[in-house]
Design an enzyme around this catalytic site. Sequence first.
Site, PDB file in Angstrom:
ATOM      1  N   CYS A   1      -6.650  -1.820 -30.995  1.00  0.00           N
ATOM      2  CA  CYS A   1      -5.187  -1.407 -30.736  1.00  0.00           C
ATOM      3  C   CYS A   1      -4.547  -0.947 -32.020  1.00  0.00           C
ATOM      4  O   CYS A   1      -3.366  -0.664 -31.690  1.00  0.00           O
ATOM      5  CB  CYS A   1      -4.787  -2.357 -30.058  1.00  0.00           C
ATOM      6  SG  CYS A   1      -4.442  -3.712 -30.828  1.00  0.00           S
TER       7      CYS A   1
ATOM      8  N   ARG B   1       0.654  -2.086 -46.222  1.00  0.00           N
ATOM      9  CA  ARG B   1       0.496  -1.017 -45.220  1.00  0.00           C
ATOM     10  C   ARG B   1       1.791  -0.148 -45.224  1.00  0.00           C
ATOM     11  O   ARG B   1       1.591   1.088 -44.742  1.00  0.00           O
ATOM     12  CB  ARG B   1       0.206  -1.315 -43.863  1.00  0.00           C
ATOM     13  CG  ARG B   1       1.170  -2.037 -43.131  1.00  0.00           C
ATOM     14  CD  ARG B   1       0.601  -2.792 -41.991  1.00  0.00           C
ATOM     15  NE  ARG B   1       1.102  -2.657 -40.637  1.00  0.00           N
ATOM     16  CZ  ARG B   1       1.061  -3.054 -39.622  1.00  0.00           C
ATOM     17  NH1 ARG B   1       0.399  -4.163 -39.301  1.00  0.00           N
ATOM     18  NH2 ARG B   1       1.879  -2.438 -38.547  1.00  0.00           N
TER      19      ARG B   1
ATOM     20  N   GLU C   1      -6.972  -9.235 -37.107  1.00  0.00           N
ATOM     21  CA  GLU C   1      -6.545  -8.523 -38.341  1.00  0.00           C
ATOM     22  C   GLU C   1      -6.580  -9.251 -39.396  1.00  0.00           C
ATOM     23  O   GLU C   1      -5.994  -8.573 -40.533  1.00  0.00           O
ATOM     24  CB  GLU C   1      -5.124  -8.110 -37.538  1.00  0.00           C
ATOM     25  CG  GLU C   1      -4.293  -9.283 -36.853  1.00  0.00           C
ATOM     26  CD  GLU C   1      -3.139  -8.971 -36.226  1.00  0.00           C
ATOM     27  OE1 GLU C   1      -2.585  -7.656 -36.340  1.00  0.00           O
ATOM     28  OE2 GLU C   1      -2.673  -9.545 -35.478  1.00  0.00           O
TER      29      GLU C   1
ATOM     30  N   ARG D   1       0.963  -9.236 -25.990  1.00  0.00           N
ATOM     31  CA  ARG D   1       0.803 -10.064 -27.130  1.00  0.00           C
ATOM     32  C   ARG D   1       1.865 -11.036 -27.396  1.00  0.00           C
ATOM     33  O   ARG D   1       2.997 -10.459 -27.049  1.00  0.00           O
ATOM     34  CB  ARG D   1       0.506  -9.099 -28.217  1.00  0.00           C
ATOM     35  CG  ARG D   1       0.367  -9.708 -29.539  1.00  0.00           C
ATOM     36  CD  ARG D   1      -0.032  -8.790 -30.718  1.00  0.00           C
ATOM     37  NE  ARG D   1       1.218  -8.299 -31.059  1.00  0.00           N
ATOM     38  CZ  ARG D   1       1.002  -7.159 -32.122  1.00  0.00           C
ATOM     39  NH1 ARG D   1      -0.020  -6.885 -32.567  1.00  0.00           N
ATOM     40  NH2 ARG D   1       2.253  -6.588 -32.457  1.00  0.00           N
TER      41      ARG D   1
ATOM     42  N   HIS E   1       0.615  -1.315   0.158  1.00  0.00           N
ATOM     43  CA  HIS E   1       0.160  -0.042  -0.120  1.00  0.00           C
ATOM     44  C   HIS E   1       0.736   1.537  -0.008  1.00  0.00           C
ATOM     45  O   HIS E   1       0.447   2.258  -0.466  1.00  0.00           O
ATOM     46  CB  HIS E   1      -1.151  -0.098   1.105  1.00  0.00           C
ATOM     47  CG  HIS E   1      -2.402  -0.618   0.976  1.00  0.00           C
ATOM     48  ND1 HIS E   1      -2.827  -0.344  -0.449  1.00  0.00           N
ATOM     49  CD2 HIS E   1      -2.850  -1.825   1.239  1.00  0.00           C
ATOM     50  CE1 HIS E   1      -3.908  -1.088  -0.436  1.00  0.00           C
ATOM     51  NE2 HIS E   1      -3.954  -2.006   0.569  1.00  0.00           N
TER      52      HIS E   1
ATOM     53  N   ASN F   1      -4.361  -2.023 -38.135  1.00  0.00           N
ATOM     54  CA  ASN F   1      -3.439  -1.851 -39.280  1.00  0.00           C
ATOM     55  C   ASN F   1      -3.246  -2.905 -40.229  1.00  0.00           C
ATOM     56  O   ASN F   1      -3.068  -2.763 -41.435  1.00  0.00           O
ATOM     57  CB  ASN F   1      -1.940  -1.794 -38.363  1.00  0.00           C
ATOM     58  CG  ASN F   1      -1.915  -0.833 -37.454  1.00  0.00           C
ATOM     59  OD1 ASN F   1      -2.766   0.283 -37.180  1.00  0.00           O
ATOM     60  ND2 ASN F   1      -0.987  -0.824 -36.315  1.00  0.00           N
ATOM     61  N   ASP F   2      -3.306  -4.078 -39.721  1.00  0.00           N
ATOM     62  CA  ASP F   2      -3.131  -5.201 -40.654  1.00  0.00           C
ATOM     63  C   ASP F   2      -4.733  -5.433 -41.244  1.00  0.00           C
ATOM     64  O   ASP F   2      -4.760  -5.683 -42.317  1.00  0.00           O
ATOM     65  CB  ASP F   2      -2.798  -6.640 -39.920  1.00  0.00           C
ATOM     66  CG  ASP F   2      -1.222  -6.670 -40.046  1.00  0.00           C
ATOM     67  OD1 ASP F   2      -0.757  -6.387 -40.836  1.00  0.00           O
ATOM     68  OD2 ASP F   2      -0.601  -6.915 -38.947  1.00  0.00           O
TER      69      ASP F   2
END
Length: 588
Positions: free
Chosen positions: A509, A472, A438, A341, A198, A461-462
């Site tokens: 993401c 890309r 993706e 990932r 804590h 993106n993919d």
Amino acid sequence: MKTFRQIFREAENKIPGIAAAPGIVIAKTYLFTKEAIEISEGEIFEVEVAKANLDEALRKSKKELNKVLNIAREKMSGTRAAIFEAQMMILDDPVLISAIKKRIEKERKLPEFIVNDEISKYQQLMILSHEPYMKERAHDIEDIKNRIIRNLQKKRWQSKIPNDAIVVSDSLTPADTILLSRCNVKGFVTDHGGVTSHAAIISRSLNIPAVVGTHNGSKLIKDGETIIIDGFHGYVFTTPAEDQIKFYTLKQEKLIELQKGLEELKDLPAKTKDGKEIHLKANVDVTGEIDIVVTSGAKGIGLYRTEQILEELGEFPNEDEQTTIYTRLASRIYPEHITIRAFDIGGDKFKFLDYTEPNPFLGLRGIRILLENITLFKTQIRAVLRASQNKNIQFMLPMITTLKEIKHAKEIIEECKKELKKEKIVFDSRMKIGIMIEVPSAAVLAKEFAQEIDFISIGTNDLIQFLMAVDRGNDLVAELYQEFNPAVIRTIAHIVREAKKAHREVSICGEMAADTLAMPLLVGLGLDSLSMSPATLPYAKRIIRSMSYHKAKEMADECIELGSEKEISDRIEKFFKEHSIIRTRQII
Ligand code: PEP
Ligand code: MG
């Protein structure tokens, strides 16, 4: 000037510890020592007087704790202040108090002896627990126990110290941390404690840099000497050299610059005007980036690209090395969560194969490589599981194309769990497993895939690359890489719908989540979590806070029906104008 690595490697004045609260401080120390408590078993002759002394000590402890609680409520969030409420409940626990009084009557020993003995029993149970969290709570109980004993012995406790110092101590209780913070403490260094202690959590809440677990730091550090605390990496430098001071002063300045923009929005929720909260998380590529994540107000890490470790190191770290890396990251972000990932290697990323594939993007990459190299995959899974003790890690599989891949990966994860259990290694047995969507096949089959896993993260993106059949990274076809193409928008809408039907968490993401123009559309499509580079986060937050979810949903519903990229982006631009929302251009 030397690099951090040189300073880190060569420094003889470095004391390593655990990075408990981020920040850099250069200041003089104050050695905070506490008088050891000595408990006497002495016999008593007047039971009633002893019981009255106990009542008085409990009353005084309550009064002191109330003071701490008030400061805590003022300086921290309600949930954080709750630990003191929990301590207060111990003081009010009728079962415990009556057990202590009965023993005083029966055994006729000093109340301090019985209090120590009774409360220690609870502590022992907690210390024996396998859960690090429970072990830490045992220390909190120590605090309340010592407080009662000290009041029984009518001793005073030091809570005033010189202003602007770095407090160095063997250990600190949550109450010490709170009370000392009133003297404008610049930092904390303690020999004991972990990231879930804590004292560490409170330091983070109060924004006071802290390094804990330095073992013998309090013996090595002198009272009044200047030290540097690096609360990002968990180091203390005693009597620092000139270049170390220069290096860290520069780092401090950069940090201030970065924080300026973030500060005002940091603690505000990313909530729309009509009350829908969006979880804004951070993407982490390089380990150093975590520094900014923690100060950005991100609700955890939505994507940690582990293949970047390979880029940094140039090779695969072994299981222990990986465990250390993941544990450190998870600790830094605790109590928020991190999505780790699995190595997304191949394609245009870390080269794994000796030969060049004709179509690397469509070749052996991501989960495909991992399932062909089980030992490598298992090393990573075991490391992630070993780092999951504090239950704030989830694991994500990249480039999933078929259901078979998910099932196979899950079998391997189960195998690793069995091995660890056999080896009596503690891990989070319910660690969530998710997939990246993706690849178009995964998008189409979102419904079936959702049944197999705990969460979905859309890798735009993919996904855009594969939906539009456009590399890309290729300038020649960049025009075709269209975030707002109707095919992309309808695909995202489909994934979100299917994930929600299956009650699975769904987020994005890919970089689209960081495009401020896309923000109202994504929120309107129903995404409740977006992960982006930390620098973009405050901008995203500002947009979300100035729009209404219902209006965004109406706009998104319209966009799904539109037939061209231009119509969709025009419609979103119109949304910004209609609702007078300020949009900063994409800043990644
Ligand atoms: C994506 O494809 O959107 C993604 C987040 O993964 P990466 O950019 O690492 O391929
Ligand atoms: Mg990807």
